[in-house]
Design an enzyme around this catalytic site. Structure first.
Site, short mmCIF file in Angstrom:
data_model
loop_
_atom_site.label_atom_id
_atom_site.label_comp_id
_atom_site.label_asym_id
_atom_site.label_seq_id
_atom_site.Cartn_x
_atom_site.Cartn_y
_atom_site.Cartn_z
N ASP A 183 0.84 -1.19 0.00
CA ASP A 183 0.00 0.00 0.00
C ASP A 183 0.88 1.25 0.00
O ASP A 183 1.58 1.52 0.97
CB ASP A 183 -0.90 -0.02 1.24
CG ASP A 183 -1.96 1.07 1.21
OD1 ASP A 183 -1.95 1.90 0.28
OD2 ASP A 183 -2.81 1.09 2.13
N HIS A 185 -0.50 4.19 -0.16
CA HIS A 185 -1.31 5.10 0.66
C HIS A 185 -1.38 6.51 0.09
O HIS A 185 -1.60 7.48 0.83
CB HIS A 185 -0.78 5.14 2.10
CG HIS A 185 -1.84 5.16 3.14
ND1 HIS A 185 -2.05 6.22 4.00
CD2 HIS A 185 -2.78 4.24 3.45
CE1 HIS A 185 -3.05 5.96 4.81
NE2 HIS A 185 -3.52 4.76 4.50
N GLU A 209 -1.08 -0.76 -4.13
CA GLU A 209 -2.34 -0.06 -3.88
C GLU A 209 -2.14 1.45 -3.76
O GLU A 209 -1.19 1.91 -3.13
CB GLU A 209 -2.94 -0.60 -2.58
CG GLU A 209 -4.20 0.11 -2.12
CD GLU A 209 -4.76 -0.52 -0.85
OE1 GLU A 209 -5.35 0.21 -0.04
OE2 GLU A 209 -4.61 -1.75 -0.67
N GLU A 235 -10.15 3.23 -2.73
CA GLU A 235 -10.69 3.46 -1.40
C GLU A 235 -11.22 4.88 -1.22
O GLU A 235 -12.05 5.13 -0.34
CB GLU A 235 -9.65 3.15 -0.32
CG GLU A 235 -8.47 4.10 -0.29
CD GLU A 235 -7.42 3.67 0.71
OE1 GLU A 235 -7.36 4.24 1.82
OE2 GLU A 235 -6.66 2.74 0.38
N ASP A 257 -14.76 0.91 -1.22
CA ASP A 257 -14.98 0.67 0.20
C ASP A 257 -16.49 0.70 0.44
O ASP A 257 -17.15 1.69 0.16
CB ASP A 257 -14.29 1.76 1.01
CG ASP A 257 -14.30 1.49 2.50
OD1 ASP A 257 -15.39 1.21 3.04
OD2 ASP A 257 -13.23 1.56 3.14
N HIS A 284 -11.96 -2.54 -0.18
CA HIS A 284 -11.18 -1.92 0.89
C HIS A 284 -11.98 -2.03 2.19
O HIS A 284 -13.17 -1.74 2.22
CB HIS A 284 -10.95 -0.44 0.53
CG HIS A 284 -10.17 0.34 1.52
ND1 HIS A 284 -10.76 1.22 2.39
CD2 HIS A 284 -8.84 0.40 1.77
CE1 HIS A 284 -9.83 1.80 3.12
NE2 HIS A 284 -8.66 1.32 2.77
#
Length: 381
Positions: A183, A185, A209, A235, A257, A284
């Site tokens: 991830d 982020h 990700e 996400e 998500d 997610h």
């Protein structure tokens, strides 16, 4: 059957639960939350209750349309998340009223079990390697980890090598037959994302990700074209319209998500939309048990579902964890890295309302960390 009340509960560590009650005694649970803005989402749910009280809970799509579009101003994380949790609860009610799990209402199960992955933390190769080994011992066959901490627009070779070393330690700990996802982020720039993907490719990550923040979604075409590493995102995308450009750009994994992107109703549509692009689904879910159950219901009914995130044991969960609000915590028990098909009516879980109400008395005021670079400038968390 008519809706009689809509309640919200701020529960540790950072979650918001929603309970919808009816005049026939059937209740549904959902998880509407924006992490760090739970109080704001609770206020949005309270406003949307004006649409819900006295309505037929079985008319899920009509209620979704009215909640999404009836206020003139649309979308965004707060409104979409409020609708998401309400939508989960409405599907829970309908499944319970009909005596079937939600995935049966979505066309029926296309699989008997869903593969799961857990998070690992750690700032050094030895720590992440040990964390990965612990997850394997707990029954997982896949893990996810952050690539690194604060990232500048362009990074030093030592920082890049540090990322590679940590992932290499996990790969060594889990072997070639198990998976590690990474991830980013949204912490890195498009240029640094391309560099890191090139360096990480020999370690064969399951996917990388959110390489960039959603504001830079136009960069996904160049990032995807420049690497053989599968790219995942979603996400912080809240509708099928948000997903359209990144699907066209060549991502490999869509990650809506279910507590942000319109709940079960919209995420089932996003899953089908992703399927038309040959893109896998991996919802997610660094959230609680209700959100996880909703994700699994969509996974069970979606042909392109790849793997499911769970927050069990994640570093955010201080003071409470995923199983603490369930009457039967074995419902998410792992067998060879998989959770068996949820067969009970509705979302397939029984929420421990007494535990929820006790936790809500404590509440929480969780906030995302604010990071800064060495020069004092803001850094993406």
């Amino acid at each position: 059957m008519l809706i009689t009340s809509v309640e919200t509960f701020l529960v540790p560590p950072r979650w918001l639960f929603c309970k919808i009650s009816t005049d026939e005694g059937v209740v549904g649970w959902g998880e509407p939350v924006v992490e760090g803005k739970a109080h704001t989402v609770a206020a949005a749910v309270d406003e949307l209750a004006d649409v819900l009280i006295g309505a037929d809970p079985a008319r899920i799509e009509d209620l979704w349309q009215v909640m999404s579009k009836g206020g003139f101003y649309r979308g965004g994380p707060v409104l979409s998340s409020a609708i998401s949790g309400i939508d989960q609860a409405l599907w829970d009610i309908k499944g319970k009223a009909l005596g079937v799990p939600v995935h049966d209402l979505l066309g029926g199960a296309v699989r008997d079990r869903v593969r799961m992955y857990g998070w690992i933390g750690g700032d050094a190769p030895a720590e992440v390697g040990e964390g990965a080994a612990e997850r394997m011992a707990a029954g997982y066959t896949a893990v996810k980890m952050n690539a690194g901490g604060r990232m500048r627009t362009l990074e030093s070779s030592s920082e890049i090598n540090g990322v590679v070393d940590r992932v290499a330690a996990v790969r060594e700990a889990i072997g070639p037959d198990r998976d590690v996802a990474i991830d980013f982020h949204g912490r890195v720039s498009p240029a640094l994302a391309r560099v890191l993907c090139r360096e990480l490719a020999p370690l064969h990550p399951l996917f990388v990700e959110e390489p960039v923040v959603p504001e830079l979604s136009a960069e996904f075409g160049r990032i995807c074209a420049d690497t053989s590493v599968p790219i995942a995102t979603g996400e912080r995308l809240y509708s099928r319209w948000d997903f359209a450009p990144v699907l066209a750009a060549g991502i490999a994994v869509a990650q809506p998500d279910l507590s942000h992107a319109g709940g079960i109703s919209e995420c089932r549509r996003i899953a089908a939309q992703a399927e038309t692009h040959g893109v896998a689904l991996a919802p997610h879910c660094p959230l609680g048990p209700i959100a996880l159950a909703a994700c699994l219901q969509v996974d069970l009914a979606s042909p392109n579902a790849l793997i499911q995130e769970t927050s069990l044991g994640i570093h955010y969960n201080v003071g409470a964890d995923t199983l603490d609000y369930l009457v039967d915590p074995t419902i998410f028990q792992l067998t060879d890295g998989f959770v068996d098909r949820l067969s009970k009516p509705g979302l397939g879980i029984e929420v421990d309302e007494q535990a929820v109400r006790a936790a809500a008395d404590r509440g929480h005021r969780w906030r995302s960390p604010v990071w800064r670079h060495a020069d004092g400038g803001f850094a993406e968390w």
